[in-house]
Write an enzyme that holds these catalytic residues in place. Structure first.
Site, PDB file in Angstrom:
ATOM      1  N   GLU A 290       0.842  -1.204   0.000  1.00 33.12           N
ATOM      2  CA  GLU A 290       0.000   0.000   0.000  1.00 33.12           C
ATOM      3  C   GLU A 290       0.876   1.253   0.000  1.00 33.12           C
ATOM      4  OE1 GLU A 290      -3.147  -0.495   2.907  1.00 33.12           O
ATOM      5  OE2 GLU A 290      -3.650  -2.471   2.094  1.00 33.12           O
TER       6      GLU A 290
ATOM      7  N   GLU B 226      -4.621  -9.106  -1.314  1.00 30.37           N
ATOM      8  CA  GLU B 226      -4.999  -8.859   0.088  1.00 30.37           C
ATOM      9  C   GLU B 226      -6.417  -8.327   0.163  1.00 30.37           C
ATOM     10  OE1 GLU B 226      -2.139  -6.816   2.677  1.00 30.37           O
ATOM     11  OE2 GLU B 226      -3.852  -6.051   3.833  1.00 30.37           O
TER      12      GLU B 226
END
Ligand SMILES: *[C@@H]1O[C@H](CO)[C@@H](O)[C@H](O)[C@H]1NC(C)=O
Ligand SMILES: *[C@@H]1O[C@H](CO)[C@@H](O)[C@H](O)[C@H]1NC(C)=O
Ligand SMILES: *[C@@H]1O[C@H](CO)[C@@H](O)[C@H](O)[C@H]1NC(C)=O
Length: 482
Positions: free
Chosen positions: A211, A314
């Protein structure tokens, strides 16, 4: 005068009156070969990685007894190993990690590289005895047939400007020191080389960021390891990682990127990478935290046009009923077309965990309905199957050409009704009268948990089943040819 819309509505009403809310498969369109289902290790495996029974629960299709529960194994075949960023030693300059008090202890992941003095993994700057539980679960998963990805949440603390593996001081600037770009690549490549030599694990892929465009959860008072990277920095690190893997003979280990948090960020990051970085990565990893929002279709068309695959690497949320999981997973199949799908933490706090767990107290609790909702997919849509155009927004279809088997997963969020499935577009739509095996789970807080039934039969090229509200079912039809 009746409008076309009215005529259409009447036709639909007539079909529904006959119990014919029908999905018609489109076998002429496919979205590639399924690579599998997975979970990331990190926190839950640091806490529970010494429990082999959990490896059987998550990484086999066996019926497994765990904590008095008899569970259908999920059959996950992808495992993501988290390269840790934390150690408590003092480096040769006298510096030590600046861990925030907010860091949750179970989320401090051990690093193998203790200080910058030496890149040689056999030198005293490295230790290979740490992170035993996570390494143990990795090898248990691989022994059960899983393929592995190595990923990083943050570079090692001493590679960062503020010596803090939770994130940069303002949360939104790069935290990897510019003179440590190659060190981050060396760290990951040395772990991959060590895993191959000593752990019996050949990582299929390595991902250097997590991220990276995020700014709100990474920062000096974070609760977990995290690091922001500008897209231009990613463009520099990606080729360095490729070079370091190659120089260790790991030429068939691919580089994946960038594990952005949302579909939309993944599209803009991919578009922003240099052409060298783009051509270096073999797959785009994206996280599913945009849930029902974002342009999955734009990410797919962008990445597909570049000739690369997509993994949803994810996904997680706090809905223990499985409703959100089923809804977002089907949206992924319909619009994103990943070739693999990875749940973040299979053991986690109530809601997030498929099995509720406290990683700090090292205790486990209830098995959520969500566990069984996911089993409806993972036990039937298996690696090597072809993902087909299911023809409806509530259905997923996968085809096993060697077994001539069609797998269908369908969810009914509407009131109780009969759903019909029409296989007439297949060149061989099974045999009329043949058994269609089915399994059912109630989405919610109780009810059926992956219960098998032999009560459904093909009639011509169709079959139908009555669904209660919020029921997910899986069907297997044999004797089907594309
Ligand atoms: C740094 O590494 C060198 C060998 O490369 C070693 O001789 C030296 O003692 C190390 N220094 C520290 C402070 O660890
Ligand atoms: C058919 O069933 C699906 C699944 O519940 C639902 O989403 C859809 O609205 C239904 N279609 C009609 C026309 O009732
Ligand atoms: C359904 O039939 C199949 C094939 O004959 C068999 O393997 C399976 O055990 C049966 N399942 C149930 C629930 O009866």
């Amino acid at each position: 005068m009746r409008s076309h819309t009215t005529l259409l509505a009447l036709a639909l009403a007539a079909r529904l009156a006959l119990g014919q809310n029908t999905t018609t498969f489109v076998p002429s369109t496919n979205f590639g070969t399924w690579e599998g289902w997975g979970t990331s290790l990190a926190w839950w495996a640091k806490a529970f990685g010494n429990q082999a029974a959990l490896a059987d629960v998550f990484f086999t299709l066996n019926t497994v007894t765990f904590n008095g529960h008899t569970l259908p194994g999920l059959g996950l075949n992808i495992v993501r190993y988290n390269a840790g960023a934390t150690s408590k030693n003092v480096d040769p300059d006298g510096d030590s990690i600046q861990l925030p008090s907010t860091m949750i202890p179970s989320r401090e992941m051990d690093t193998f590289w203790l200080n910058w003095n030496n890149t040689d993994p056999t030198s005293t700057s490295w230790t290979w005895t740490v992170d035993a539980n996570q390494r143990n679960m990795l090898t248990l998963a691989v022994a059960r047939g899983a393929i592995a990805e190595l990923f990083s949440n943050s570079p090692v603390w001493w590679m960062t400007y503020n010596l803090n593996p939770a994130g940069s001081t303002d949360g939104s600037s790069d935290n990897l020191e510019s003179w440590n770009y190659d060190q981050h690549a060396i760290y990951l490549a040395n772990i991959a080389a060590r895993a191959k030599q000593s752990w019996g694990v050949t990582f299929a892929s390595v991902e250097a960021f997590n991220e990276p465009s995020a700014t709100y959860w990474v920062g000096p008072s974070g609760t977990q390891e995290g690091c922001h990277f500008d897209v231009s920095t990613m463009s520099t690190v990606i080729p360095l990682l490729r070079t370091e893997l190659n120089s260790r003979g790991l030429t068939s280990t691919i580089v994946s990127s960038s594990d952005e948090e949302t579909y939309d960020l993944a599209t803009s990051t991919f578009n922003g990478l240099s052409s060298t970085a783009k051509s270096t990565i073999a797959r785009v990893n994206v996280h599913g935290y945009q849930y029902g929002g974002g342009r999955r279709d734009t990410l797919y068309s962008t990445v597909h046009a570049a000739g690369k695959k997509i993994w949803n690497s994810e996904y997680g949320e706090g809905d223990a009923t499985g409703a959100q999981l089923a809804s977002n997973l089907i949206l992924d199949f319909v619009w994103l077309h990943p070739t693999a799908w990875v749940y973040w933490q299979v053991l986690d706090v109530q809601g997030w965990g498929l099995i509720a767990a406290d990683n700090d107290a090292v205790t486990t609790g209830a098995v959520a309905q969500k566990y069984f909702v996911l089993a409806q997919f993972t036990r039937h849509i298996r690696p090597g199957m072809t993902i087909l155009n299911s023809g409806s927004a509530w259905t997923v279809a996968a085809y096993d050409s060697s077994a001539q088997k069609l797998v269908i997963v369908a969810v009914n969020t509407a009131a109780a009704q009969t759903l019909a499935f029409d296989l007439s577009a297949f060149s061989k739509p099974g045999t009329s009268g043949a058994l269609v095996q089915r399994w059912a789970t109630q989405i919610g807080s109780s009810g059926n948990q992956y219960v098998a039934f032999n009560d459904t039969f093909l009639s011509g090229s169709k079959f139908s089943t009555s669904f209660g509200q919020n029921v997910i079912m899986t069907f297997e039809v044999t004797g089907v040819a594309l």
